[in-house]
Enzyme design. Structure first.
Site, PDB file in Angstrom:
ATOM      1  N   MET A  68       3.181  -9.093  -0.234  1.00  0.00           N
ATOM      2  CA  MET A  68       2.818  -8.837   0.248  1.00  0.00           C
ATOM      3  C   MET A  68       0.701  -8.704   0.297  1.00  0.00           C
ATOM      4  O   MET A  68       0.016  -8.244  -0.433  1.00  0.00           O
ATOM      5  CB  MET A  68       3.243  -7.404   0.757  1.00  0.00           C
ATOM      6  CG  MET A  68       4.605  -7.537   0.907  1.00  0.00           C
ATOM      7  SD  MET A  68       4.894  -5.629   2.277  1.00  0.00           S
ATOM      8  CE  MET A  68       6.286  -6.457   2.412  1.00  0.00           C
ATOM      9  N   HIS A  76       0.352  -0.926  -0.130  1.00  0.00           N
ATOM     10  CA  HIS A  76       0.198  -0.201  -0.259  1.00  0.00           C
ATOM     11  C   HIS A  76       1.096   1.115  -0.293  1.00  0.00           C
ATOM     12  O   HIS A  76       0.698   1.836  -0.612  1.00  0.00           O
ATOM     13  CB  HIS A  76      -0.671   0.220   1.804  1.00  0.00           C
ATOM     14  CG  HIS A  76      -1.678  -1.440   1.462  1.00  0.00           C
ATOM     15  ND1 HIS A  76      -1.998  -1.980   2.559  1.00  0.00           N
ATOM     16  CD2 HIS A  76      -2.978  -1.260   0.445  1.00  0.00           C
ATOM     17  CE1 HIS A  76      -2.356  -3.164   2.035  1.00  0.00           C
ATOM     18  NE2 HIS A  76      -3.441  -2.555   1.464  1.00  0.00           N
ATOM     19  N   LYS A  98      -1.450  -6.855  -8.171  1.00  0.00           N
ATOM     20  CA  LYS A  98      -1.679  -8.032  -7.480  1.00  0.00           C
ATOM     21  C   LYS A  98      -3.456  -8.077  -7.534  1.00  0.00           C
ATOM     22  O   LYS A  98      -3.708  -9.629  -7.139  1.00  0.00           O
ATOM     23  CB  LYS A  98      -1.482  -7.876  -5.982  1.00  0.00           C
ATOM     24  CG  LYS A  98      -1.526  -9.563  -4.450  1.00  0.00           C
ATOM     25  CD  LYS A  98      -1.635  -8.629  -3.396  1.00  0.00           C
ATOM     26  CE  LYS A  98      -2.495  -8.182  -2.827  1.00  0.00           C
ATOM     27  NZ  LYS A  98      -3.601  -9.231  -2.844  1.00  0.00           N
ATOM     28  N   ASP A  99      -4.056  -7.114  -7.904  1.00  0.00           N
ATOM     29  CA  ASP A  99      -5.482  -7.276  -7.592  1.00  0.00           C
ATOM     30  C   ASP A  99      -6.007  -7.226  -9.248  1.00  0.00           C
ATOM     31  O   ASP A  99      -6.714  -6.193  -9.608  1.00  0.00           O
ATOM     32  CB  ASP A  99      -6.419  -6.800  -7.008  1.00  0.00           C
ATOM     33  CG  ASP A  99      -6.419  -7.085  -5.409  1.00  0.00           C
ATOM     34  OD1 ASP A  99      -6.763  -7.805  -5.164  1.00  0.00           O
ATOM     35  OD2 ASP A  99      -5.268  -6.165  -4.459  1.00  0.00           O
TER      36      ASP A  99
HETATM   37  N1  LIG Z   1       1.796  -6.267  -2.230  1.00  0.00           N
HETATM   38  C1  LIG Z   1       1.545  -5.243  -2.916  1.00  0.00           C
HETATM   39  N2  LIG Z   1       1.972  -5.007  -3.825  1.00  0.00           N
HETATM   40  C2  LIG Z   1       0.809  -3.825  -4.514  1.00  0.00           C
HETATM   41  N3  LIG Z   1      -0.474  -3.144  -4.342  1.00  0.00           N
HETATM   42  C3  LIG Z   1      -1.319  -3.655  -3.249  1.00  0.00           C
HETATM   43  C4  LIG Z   1      -0.353  -5.008  -3.298  1.00  0.00           C
HETATM   44  N4  LIG Z   1      -1.515  -5.700  -2.038  1.00  0.00           N
HETATM   45  C5  LIG Z   1      -2.167  -4.918  -2.074  1.00  0.00           C
HETATM   46  N5  LIG Z   1      -2.125  -3.815  -3.125  1.00  0.00           N
HETATM   47  C6  LIG Z   1      -2.806  -2.821  -3.943  1.00  0.00           C
HETATM   48  O1  LIG Z   1      -2.984  -2.250  -2.236  1.00  0.00           O
HETATM   49  C7  LIG Z   1      -4.460  -1.619  -3.136  1.00  0.00           C
HETATM   50  C8  LIG Z   1      -5.786  -2.192  -1.590  1.00  0.00           C
HETATM   51  O2  LIG Z   1      -5.591  -2.988  -1.250  1.00  0.00           O
HETATM   52  P1  LIG Z   1      -6.395  -3.891  -0.208  1.00  0.00           P
HETATM   53  O3  LIG Z   1      -6.615  -2.968   0.742  1.00  0.00           O
HETATM   54  O4  LIG Z   1      -7.399  -5.151  -0.666  1.00  0.00           O
HETATM   55  O5  LIG Z   1      -4.993  -5.003   0.414  1.00  0.00           O
HETATM   56  P2  LIG Z   1      -4.205  -6.411   0.763  1.00  0.00           P
HETATM   57  O6  LIG Z   1      -3.346  -6.511   0.989  1.00  0.00           O
HETATM   58  O7  LIG Z   1      -4.686  -6.497  -1.689  1.00  0.00           O
HETATM   59  O8  LIG Z   1      -5.330  -6.958   1.137  1.00  0.00           O
HETATM   60  P3  LIG Z   1      -6.010  -8.509   0.751  1.00  0.00           P
HETATM   61  O9  LIG Z   1      -5.648  -8.450  -0.234  1.00  0.00           O
HETATM   62  O10 LIG Z   1      -6.108  -9.130   2.292  1.00  0.00           O
HETATM   63  O11 LIG Z   1      -7.574  -7.965   0.428  1.00  0.00           O
HETATM   64  C9  LIG Z   1      -5.125  -3.048  -3.753  1.00  0.00           C
HETATM   65  O12 LIG Z   1      -5.008  -1.943  -5.098  1.00  0.00           O
HETATM   66  C10 LIG Z   1      -4.183  -3.534  -4.020  1.00  0.00           C
HETATM   67  O13 LIG Z   1      -4.500  -4.176  -5.348  1.00  0.00           O
HETATM   68  C1  LIG Z   2     -10.367  -1.519  -4.199  1.00  0.00           C
HETATM   69  C2  LIG Z   2     -10.778  -1.605  -2.862  1.00  0.00           C
HETATM   70  C3  LIG Z   2     -10.193  -0.540  -1.454  1.00  0.00           C
HETATM   71  C4  LIG Z   2     -12.707  -1.110  -2.983  1.00  0.00           C
HETATM   72  O1  LIG Z   2     -12.850  -1.252  -2.100  1.00  0.00           O
HETATM   73  C5  LIG Z   2     -10.379  -3.267  -2.410  1.00  0.00           C
HETATM   74  O2  LIG Z   2     -10.930  -4.045  -3.194  1.00  0.00           O
HETATM   75  C6  LIG Z   2      -8.965  -3.027  -2.555  1.00  0.00           C
HETATM   76  O3  LIG Z   2      -8.811  -2.925  -1.718  1.00  0.00           O
HETATM   77  O4  LIG Z   2      -8.220  -3.727  -3.779  1.00  0.00           O
HETATM   78  N1  BAL Z   3      -7.609  -6.513  -2.552  1.00  0.00           N
HETATM   79  C1  BAL Z   3      -9.162  -6.686  -2.977  1.00  0.00           C
HETATM   80  C2  BAL Z   3      -9.955  -6.645  -1.744  1.00  0.00           C
HETATM   81  C3  BAL Z   3     -11.127  -8.186  -1.710  1.00  0.00           C
HETATM   82  O1  BAL Z   3     -10.073  -8.852  -1.680  1.00  0.00           O
HETATM   83  O2  BAL Z   3     -11.841  -7.654  -1.294  1.00  0.00           O
END
Ligand SMILES: Nc1ncnc2c1ncn2[C@@H]1O[C@H](COP(=O)(O)OP(=O)(O)OP(=O)(O)O)[C@@H](O)[C@H]1O
Ligand SMILES: CC(C)(CO)[C@@H](O)C(=O)[O-]
Ligand code: BAL
EC number: 6.3.2.1
Length: 280
Positions: free
Chosen positions: A184, A37, A149-150
């Protein structure tokens, strides 16, 4: 750094800055922040005058009530990290602030959401579409930052921004990994010690699959090998392992030109569902 829980207070703060012609970057998150993040915050700070990080665990995108209940919530630690990173404002609304009423709109992203995350988590991308649209309307950013990652979420949000003419620039940032390769993720903190030790196999299997494809191994064989590798580690329950065309996210039977292929995976370790991907 300012912390807002209401739309009106955040708007007052931002209206003042827009009046001064400041550009605004938005980093939408669900909190439990980590270096992934923070990399998005840094990218936004490089590109914009003002960076807003939203922290909202969006019930509308959870199809699994236990996943929603157990989702880590660490607002104090998040605020500290964001302050240190030089973020300008946090928007951390309550569910009532975001959803005073049940929304009536429904998003159907067609083929883009019939695969992978959309297929495994029915309604997930409808919830993402709703909350991201609301955040874009509330913050009105010049740029918004999402992690690779997403990967499927990036494709969905790209379609959303085009279809609804949000008039903002989407920036995708690379996946930040632990030293052992594990992507992460906020959900990593729900892993026990043994699961955390096993989790980096996800990235190792992705890497092996990529190398096999680059050597010319057929797609079907590589999928069989990767599936067998997951089956060989009993702690894993594989949800999907897909080799897709990055433009459509549909499964491919042969490899596309460099940069247009992605290998995407979702796997359970105990009750925790992790996702990862490689683009090549
Ligand atoms: N390891 C990472 N590197 C770069 N961006 C990331 C990473 N993990 C999450 N993000 C991005 O941060 C933003 C918020 O994601 P989110 O808060 O869901 O975190 P997350 O770590 O992906 O949580 P989870 O996968 O447990 O839902 C999204 O755009 C996600 O793609
Ligand atoms: C973009 C987002 C914050 C919407 O709730 C979520 O899907 C995430 O954390 O990737
Ligand atoms: N990082 C994507 C949000 C979710 O898993 O719902």
């Amino acid at each position: 750094m300012e912390v807002f829980t209401s739309v009106s207070a955040l708007r007052q703060f931002l209206d003042h800055l827009v009046y001064q012609h400041k550009t605004i970057g938005l980093v939408p998150t669900m909190g439990a922040l980590h270096e992934g993040h923070i990399s998005l915050i840094q990218a936004s700070k490089t590109d914009n005058d003002i960076t807003v990080c939203s922290i909202f665990v969006n019930p509308a995108q959870f199809n699994n009530p236990e996943d929603l209940l157990k989702y880590p919530r660490t607002l104090d630690a998040d605020s500290k990290m964001l302050e240190e990173a030089g973020c300008d404002a946090i928007f951390a609304p309550s569910v009532e602030e975001m959803y005073p009423e049940q929304p009536v709109m429904k998003f159907d992203f067609g083929a883009l959401e019939r695969v992978m995350e959309g297929a495994s988590r029915p309604g997930h991308f409808n919830g993402v579409g709703i909350v991201v649209s609301k955040l874009f309307n509330i913050v009105k950013p010049n740029r918004a930052y999402f992690g690779q990652k997403d990967l499927q979420q990036v494709a969905i949000v790209t379609k959303l921004v085009g279809d609804l003419s949000f008039g903002l620039e989407l920036i995708t940032a690379p996946t930040i990994r632990e030293e052992d390769g594990l992507a992460m993720s906020s959900r990593n903190r729900r892993l026990n010690e043994e699961e955390r030790h096993i989790a980096p196999h996800i990235f190792q299997i992705l890497e092996s699959a990529k190398n096999a494809l680059l050597k010319g191994e057929p797609v079907e064989k590589v999928i069989r090998q990767a599936t067998a590798a997951f089956a060989g580690i009993t702690a894993f329950k594989l949800d999907y392992f897909e080799i897709v065309d990055i433009n459509t996210l549909q499964p491919t039977t042969s490899i596309m030109p460099a940069g247009e292929n992605a290998i995407c995976v979702a796997a359970f370790l105990g009750p925790v569902r992790l996702i990862d991907n490689i683009v090549f």
